[in-house]
Design an enzyme around this catalytic site. Structure first.
Site, PDB file in Angstrom:
ATOM      1  CG  HIS A  56      10.831  -1.789 -17.991  1.00 31.00           C
ATOM      2  ND1 HIS A  56      11.840  -3.045 -17.760  1.00 31.00           N
ATOM      3  CD2 HIS A  56      10.964  -1.639 -19.335  1.00 31.00           C
ATOM      4  CE1 HIS A  56      12.522  -3.060 -18.660  1.00 31.00           C
ATOM      5  NE2 HIS A  56      11.897  -2.411 -19.562  1.00 31.00           N
ATOM      6  CG  HIS A 218      15.552  -4.880 -21.492  1.00 30.27           C
ATOM      7  ND1 HIS A 218      16.289  -3.956 -21.352  1.00 30.27           N
ATOM      8  CD2 HIS A 218      14.313  -4.396 -21.449  1.00 30.27           C
ATOM      9  CE1 HIS A 218      15.463  -2.831 -21.495  1.00 30.27           C
ATOM     10  NE2 HIS A 218      14.549  -3.011 -21.427  1.00 30.27           N
TER      11      HIS A 218
END
Lengths: 330, 330
Positions: A56, A218
């Site tokens: 991320h 995700h």
């Protein structure tokens, strides 16, 4: 898989080596290989800890620094850090005044933070938590507890970090970080998938010519898969659920537009031009806008919109000085 | 083409609207729709102007700001701004003390800057130029004039911008910006192509499992197409020609690793860990390292390495305060 990596199973450890080499003024190693800390934290302030899966970037390491987080527990790609890693992060952060663990609402993180918190208590380290739940697409407002944390986490770290930096108590840091994330409503839109190196294949799919509104960081399923439309229509599709989530009308907000990795920043600005028009029409004043890659999902294409309702308490904390890879302001 | 855009032919104008909306403290409109300026430039300093094609975000607009550039001429995607745009940028920047136009070595930019400079002279605006030629893959050192400008331009803007901010004369700003770019050796590696919105198709191709060493920022052919290898071997392949380009041994350097757009920052750090080892082995001291997306090519995968040889004159200018979208340091 077009990647600049060595062994796909070692990407996290290999990247940590680079972070340590590149930014010694921001990152120091700890007794746990998956925990980095800010080497210049004042020892007499509340410690700010976060953590989460890798992939991320700049989250989570990019938010270590002055006026931000003190230590970060680092998970595998899209996986929670271990309880041991969270515990070491609590130990590595300033903890005499207690530790605020500010993280996102994911099952693995919840479980491991809870265990680490119990272990820390046995070492007389007081830990309190705020769990970000800003993704409006992941559950209705009435079931806010089920919502995922997404880019609103950035706001939570900034507010909590600034409160700790000015010497606020643990309870006060927790109150303000909670207030910050409660004031945030976010939504994402995905235009393409991404590939976890160790898997070697995309972990979900978005057909060309389509987009997924409300997609998670995700690839968690969103609200709707729809034909890919114009930036103007995408802005509307993102603003509708966000503006319906809180009573923003008449108030001042901070806007955070984050790319999901591969979307050019130019496109985030195209998107924002329409969002700004929509906010203006809704009588919402924009105090500040930050556009860039703040919370990504590897090389996913897409963007997230976070709207944060401001007041006189949050505004100076948001604008307070900070120095980190992701946010530096003087 | 998975893009957040409206009309593919209007992406640049649409993005400019977003930049203006998002960052009014950094960007102001001018009399030319393709020129933005910093609204708070001191009028009695040398003006710093740059410009180039769009699609390289945060370049070029992200380098407008305090201690950086004063005005930017904005071209279509991967195309030079017009001479008119460069002229308006010269007018919009502080120009009583003259204007330093710091840009990259591309045919269109050279032609249009030259024309704009002639037109500016008729308006009594003195313009001097520095043309970045830091891409070692584009021509041998003996033919430096043929080299393209790549991420070394960032260093040129930072050094030139800092010199102008402290009140240096035009000749001195030009000398230092030239020195900065002469001190830079860069190389890129591409792992995938990118798609110009108005074309709708990739403008070149890199086969999966391959990489192109020395690729340019617009997909210009590199030195070699080779099988995609490990990060460690990629680091070696990038360091070899860069270290051979100048006598870096025993000196202090700044390192800039920029992603080309879609490569996760995690991978840039993996790459850097190996580059750092190599520099250490070559007796090169790293003064600072910046890793992120500084000069991209839409959603291309890949990275560039820029090594800048430092001395006591360049170092304080590199480290001087700046505030812009791409570089903020206090």
């Amino acid at each position: 898989m077009q990647r600049i990596i060595n062994d796909p199973d070692n990407v996290v450890d290999d990247a940590i080596k680079g972070y340590l080499r590149a930014s010694p003024s921001l990152f120091a190693a700890t007794d746990h290989p998956r925990v980095l800390k800010y080497p210049s934290s004042a020892s007499d302030k509340v410690g700010i800890v976060t953590g989460g899966g890798s992939g991320h970037e700049p989250a989570f390491l990019g938010y270590i620094g002055e006026g931000m987080c003190d230590a970060v527990a680092i998970g595998e790609i899209f996986s929670s850090p271990t309880a041991d890693a969270f515990l070491e992060a609590f130990r590595s952060a300033p903890h005499e005044q207690g530790v605020a663990c500010l993280y996102g609402n994911y099952a693995g993180d919840n479980m491991n933070v809870k265990m680490a918190k119990q272990m820390a208590e046995m070492e007389d380290i007081e830990v309190k938590t705020v769990i970000a739940r800003d993704d409006v697409a992941s559950a209705p407002a009435a079931e806010r507890d089920k919502r995922r944390g997404v880019a609103g986490e950035v706001m939570m770290w900034k507010i909590g970090g600034a409160a700790a930096a000015r010497g606020d108590s643990l309870d006060e840091v927790i109150r303000l970080a909670q207030k910050a994330v409660d004031a945030c409503s976010s939504i994402g839109v995905g235009l393409s998938s991404c590939t976890i190196p160790a898997n070697g294949k995309p972990n979900f799919s978005i057909e060309p010519g389509h987009m997924e509104l409300g997609i998670g960081h995700h690839g968690e399923p969103g609200i709707e898969v729809a034909p890919l439309t114009s930036a103007e229509a995408i802005a509307t599709a993102m603003c509708d659920p966000v503006l319906a989530d809180q009573d923003f009308a008449g108030s001042e907000v901070a806007v955070l537009i984050s790319g999901l990795g591969a979307t050019p920043v130019m496109e985030l600005n195209i998107l924002y031009a329409h969002i700004a028009e929509r906010l203006e029409a809704a009588d919402i004043r924009v105090h500040r806008t930050d556009i860039g890659n703040y919370f990504t999902s590897l090389e996913m294409m897409g963007a997230t919109l976070t709207l944060m309702k401001l007041d006189d308490e949050l505004k100076p904390l948001l604008d307070a000085p900070a120095r980190s890879l992701a946010i530096t302001q003087c």
